[in-house]
Design a protein around this motif. Structure first.
Motif, PDB file in Angstrom:
ATOM      1  N   ARG A  93       0.806  -1.221   0.000  1.00 57.01           N
ATOM      2  CA  ARG A  93       0.000   0.000   0.000  1.00 57.01           C
ATOM      3  C   ARG A  93       0.836   1.268   0.000  1.00 57.01           C
ATOM      4  NH1 ARG A  93      -1.881   4.306   0.196  1.00 57.01           N
ATOM      5  NH2 ARG A  93      -3.882   5.023   1.053  1.00 57.01           N
ATOM      6  N   TYR A  94       1.907   1.290   0.790  1.00 58.03           N
ATOM      7  CA  TYR A  94       2.669   2.519   0.960  1.00 58.03           C
ATOM      8  C   TYR A  94       3.994   2.538   0.215  1.00 58.03           C
ATOM      9  CZ  TYR A  94      -0.784   3.379   4.589  1.00 58.03           C
ATOM     10  OH  TYR A  94      -1.966   3.564   5.256  1.00 58.03           O
ATOM     11  N   GLU A  95       4.766   1.471   0.289  1.00 60.91           N
ATOM     12  CA  GLU A  95       6.104   1.482  -0.283  1.00 60.91           C
ATOM     13  C   GLU A  95       6.099   1.362  -1.804  1.00 60.91           C
ATOM     14  OE1 GLU A  95       9.777  -0.482  -1.843  1.00 60.91           O
ATOM     15  OE2 GLU A  95       7.770  -1.363  -1.676  1.00 60.91           O
ATOM     16  N   PHE A  96       5.162   0.603  -2.355  1.00 61.49           N
ATOM     17  CA  PHE A  96       5.166   0.345  -3.802  1.00 61.49           C
ATOM     18  C   PHE A  96       4.658   1.576  -4.557  1.00 61.49           C
ATOM     19  CE2 PHE A  96       3.959  -1.501  -7.848  1.00 61.49           C
ATOM     20  CZ  PHE A  96       4.961  -2.427  -8.066  1.00 61.49           C
ATOM     21  N   PRO A  97       5.413   2.061  -5.527  1.00 58.72           N
ATOM     22  CA  PRO A  97       4.972   3.246  -6.283  1.00 58.72           C
ATOM     23  C   PRO A  97       3.842   2.896  -7.241  1.00 58.72           C
ATOM     24  CG  PRO A  97       6.980   2.360  -7.244  1.00 58.72           C
ATOM     25  CD  PRO A  97       6.717   1.544  -5.994  1.00 58.72           C
ATOM     26  N   VAL A  98       3.238   3.908  -7.807  1.00 55.70           N
ATOM     27  CA  VAL A  98       2.156   3.644  -8.756  1.00 55.70           C
ATOM     28  C   VAL A  98       2.720   2.936  -9.990  1.00 55.70           C
ATOM     29  CG1 VAL A  98       2.390   5.940  -9.804  1.00 55.70           C
ATOM     30  CG2 VAL A  98       0.276   4.649 -10.087  1.00 55.70           C
ATOM     31  N   GLY A  99       2.026   1.886 -10.420  1.00 58.31           N
ATOM     32  CA  GLY A  99       2.460   1.143 -11.596  1.00 58.31           C
ATOM     33  C   GLY A  99       2.193   1.906 -12.879  1.00 58.31           C
ATOM     34  N   LYS A 100       3.109   1.804 -13.819  1.00 54.64           N
ATOM     35  CA  LYS A 100       2.971   2.512 -15.100  1.00 54.64           C
ATOM     36  C   LYS A 100       1.670   2.140 -15.799  1.00 54.64           C
ATOM     37  CE  LYS A 100       5.257   3.222 -19.573  1.00 54.64           C
ATOM     38  NZ  LYS A 100       4.150   2.715 -20.419  1.00 54.64           N
ATOM     39  N   VAL A 101       1.243   0.880 -15.689  1.00 55.29           N
ATOM     40  CA  VAL A 101       0.035   0.454 -16.382  1.00 55.29           C
ATOM     41  C   VAL A 101      -1.186   1.249 -15.900  1.00 55.29           C
ATOM     42  CG1 VAL A 101      -0.436  -1.447 -14.759  1.00 55.29           C
ATOM     43  CG2 VAL A 101      -1.332  -1.550 -17.092  1.00 55.29           C
ATOM     44  N   TYR A 102      -1.195   1.632 -14.629  1.00 50.80           N
ATOM     45  CA  TYR A 102      -2.309   2.427 -14.108  1.00 50.80           C
ATOM     46  C   TYR A 102      -2.295   3.837 -14.697  1.00 50.80           C
ATOM     47  CZ  TYR A 102      -3.699  -1.087 -10.665  1.00 50.80           C
ATOM     48  OH  TYR A 102      -4.177  -2.228 -10.063  1.00 50.80           O
ATOM     49  N   LYS A 103      -1.108   4.414 -14.823  1.00 51.53           N
ATOM     50  CA  LYS A 103      -1.011   5.749 -15.419  1.00 51.53           C
ATOM     51  C   LYS A 103      -1.365   5.699 -16.907  1.00 51.53           C
ATOM     52  CE  LYS A 103       3.204   6.430 -13.708  1.00 51.53           C
ATOM     53  NZ  LYS A 103       4.489   7.110 -13.347  1.00 51.53           N
ATOM     54  N   ASP A 104      -0.957   4.624 -17.576  1.00 49.46           N
ATOM     55  CA  ASP A 104      -1.313   4.468 -18.994  1.00 49.46           C
ATOM     56  C   ASP A 104      -2.826   4.338 -19.168  1.00 49.46           C
ATOM     57  OD1 ASP A 104       1.338   4.587 -19.737  1.00 49.46           O
ATOM     58  OD2 ASP A 104       1.583   2.421 -19.979  1.00 49.46           O
ATOM     59  N   LEU A 105      -3.456   3.602 -18.264  1.00 52.77           N
ATOM     60  CA  LEU A 105      -4.917   3.469 -18.323  1.00 52.77           C
ATOM     61  C   LEU A 105      -5.605   4.817 -18.195  1.00 52.77           C
ATOM     62  CD1 LEU A 105      -5.929   0.333 -16.206  1.00 52.77           C
ATOM     63  CD2 LEU A 105      -6.554   0.788 -18.581  1.00 52.77           C
ATOM     64  N   LEU A 106      -5.118   5.620 -17.257  1.00 50.95           N
ATOM     65  CA  LEU A 106      -5.712   6.941 -17.067  1.00 50.95           C
ATOM     66  C   LEU A 106      -5.543   7.791 -18.315  1.00 50.95           C
ATOM     67  CD1 LEU A 106      -7.151   8.912 -15.214  1.00 50.95           C
ATOM     68  CD2 LEU A 106      -4.923   9.586 -14.291  1.00 50.95           C
ATOM     69  N   ASP A 107      -4.385   7.712 -18.945  1.00 46.88           N
ATOM     70  CA  ASP A 107      -4.162   8.456 -20.194  1.00 46.88           C
ATOM     71  C   ASP A 107      -5.141   8.017 -21.278  1.00 46.88           C
ATOM     72  OD1 ASP A 107      -2.079   9.944 -19.154  1.00 46.88           O
ATOM     73  OD2 ASP A 107      -0.511   8.631 -19.932  1.00 46.88           O
ATOM     74  N   ILE A 108      -5.418   6.713 -21.336  1.00 53.27           N
ATOM     75  CA  ILE A 108      -6.303   6.176 -22.375  1.00 53.27           C
ATOM     76  C   ILE A 108      -7.734   6.665 -22.205  1.00 53.27           C
ATOM     77  CG2 ILE A 108      -7.409   4.030 -23.153  1.00 53.27           C
ATOM     78  CD1 ILE A 108      -4.671   2.666 -22.798  1.00 53.27           C
ATOM     79  N   VAL A 109      -8.222   6.713 -20.963  1.00 56.13           N
ATOM     80  CA  VAL A 109      -9.643   7.047 -20.756  1.00 56.13           C
ATOM     81  C   VAL A 109      -9.878   8.525 -20.449  1.00 56.13           C
ATOM     82  CG1 VAL A 109     -10.211   4.719 -19.997  1.00 56.13           C
ATOM     83  CG2 VAL A 109      -9.587   6.439 -18.287  1.00 56.13           C
ATOM     84  N   SER A 110      -8.821   9.283 -20.207  1.00 58.94           N
ATOM     85  CA  SER A 110      -9.004  10.716 -19.951  1.00 58.94           C
ATOM     86  C   SER A 110      -9.684  11.374 -21.156  1.00 58.94           C
ATOM     87  CB  SER A 110      -7.652  11.390 -19.696  1.00 58.94           C
ATOM     88  OG  SER A 110      -7.126  10.985 -18.463  1.00 58.94           O
ATOM     89  N   GLY A 111     -10.662  12.188 -20.869  1.00 56.79           N
ATOM     90  CA  GLY A 111     -11.432  12.814 -21.937  1.00 56.79           C
ATOM     91  C   GLY A 111     -12.659  12.018 -22.340  1.00 56.79           C
ATOM     92  N   LYS A 112     -12.781  10.782 -21.807  1.00 59.97           N
ATOM     93  CA  LYS A 112     -13.959   9.953 -22.056  1.00 59.97           C
ATOM     94  C   LYS A 112     -14.814   9.904 -20.789  1.00 59.97           C
ATOM     95  CE  LYS A 112     -14.039   7.554 -25.389  1.00 59.97           C
ATOM     96  NZ  LYS A 112     -14.483   7.735 -26.791  1.00 59.97           N
TER      97      LYS A 112
END
Length: 281
Positions: free
Chosen positions: A82-101
């Motif tokens: 929960r705390y030590e692991f950084p945000v995974g790139k796949v999650y940021k990529d998902l947000l980029d894909i759906v942003s604006g939708k």
């Protein structure tokens, strides 16, 4: 064949009026949040030696004899996932894909990755809880408590697979034991924010059910299929303009009734989402 499917998925997403992402443990595993192997053995060698633990998933059910032992394990589990692991790139990529939708996320994951990636909380329904929250073990009241400071103190002060007794969390209302806010029994606390998230999800489905709605299932297994997988299948079958996408390494499939409205691809989710981001941009 995968390129053909990925191009078709990109087309589905681009043409969608609304998108519902359903995410399970396979998505976080693809991001590197692994519960077994080297990540487990490197961080839990004392617990492995003492209790014979084999991975973080099964260790979550270990019948510890004392609360001091239980919280020594769980504080490390929570810290790592929960705390030590950084945000995974796949999650940021998902947000980029759906942003604006128009989109919404329903997830059984409890690692907070969607929030870390920047998904607005009003667009996320985390049905099974959150590693970062504590509740009364017997659900005597519907309030949740942030555990970050306590977890760090447990990590710092534990010794020989035990935490000091004074750090064992107690319910401020009934004085009983506390638990992590995970859905594992009938005492799981659904607080006001959980209720609001459910209402937001149901409202999103209601407002978009007659539009071109795309259900994207990522890394959902068969531990709790009724929450996401079966819902997505049922709605894809019922709604006239619904389409279903399933991306899952070695576990992507759809029932025959919706096969003509489905694209299933057996591939690493991070790889697929990275390729989709390039296609859609």
């Amino acid at each position: 064949m995968d390129n053909i499917k990925l191009n078709k998925i990109a087309e589905y997403i681009q043409n969608a009026d609304a998108i519902v992402i359903g995410a399970g443990a396979g998505l976080s595993a693809s991001a590197g949040l692994l519960y077994s192997g080297k990540r487990f053995t490197d961080n839990f060698n004392e617990f492995i030696d003492k209790y014979g633990m084999q991975d973080m998933y099964s260790s979550g059910f270990y019948p510890f004899e004392t609360e001091e032992e239980k919280w020594a394990y769980w504080s490390k589990h929570i810290y790592l996932n929960r705390y030590e692991f950084p945000v995974g790139k796949v999650y940021k990529d998902l947000l980029d894909i759906v942003s604006g939708k128009e989109y919404f996320v329903i997830t059984t994951n409890v690692d907070h990755q969607f929030y870390k990636a920047g998904f607005p909380k009003e667009r996320v329904f985390a049905t099974q809880g959150d590693y970062g929250l504590l509740q009364c073990a017997h659900g005597c009241h519907k309030k949740l408590y942030d555990n970050e400071a306590l977890v760090y103190e447990m990590i710092e002060k534990q010794k020989d697979c035990k935490i000091p007794s004074e750090l064992v969390p107690k319910c401020p209302v009934c004085g009983g034991n506390m638990e992590v806010n995970l859905r594992c029994d009938e005492y799981f606390v659904e607080d006001e924010e959980w209720d609001n998230s459910l209402a937001n999800y149901e409202k999103f489905i209601e407002e978009n059910q007659n539009k071109n709605i795309v259900f994207i299932e990522l890394g959902v297994g068969m531990n709790t299929p009724a929450i996401i997988k079966y819902q997505f299948w049922r709605m894809t079958n019922k709604l006239k303009d619904a389409e279903y996408i399933c991306i899952n390494l070695n576990e992507a499939y759809a029932p025959g009734a919706i096969m003509n409205k489905s694209i299933c691809i057996n591939i690493d989710i991070s790889e697929a989402v990275n390729d989709l981001k390039k296609l859609i941009k």
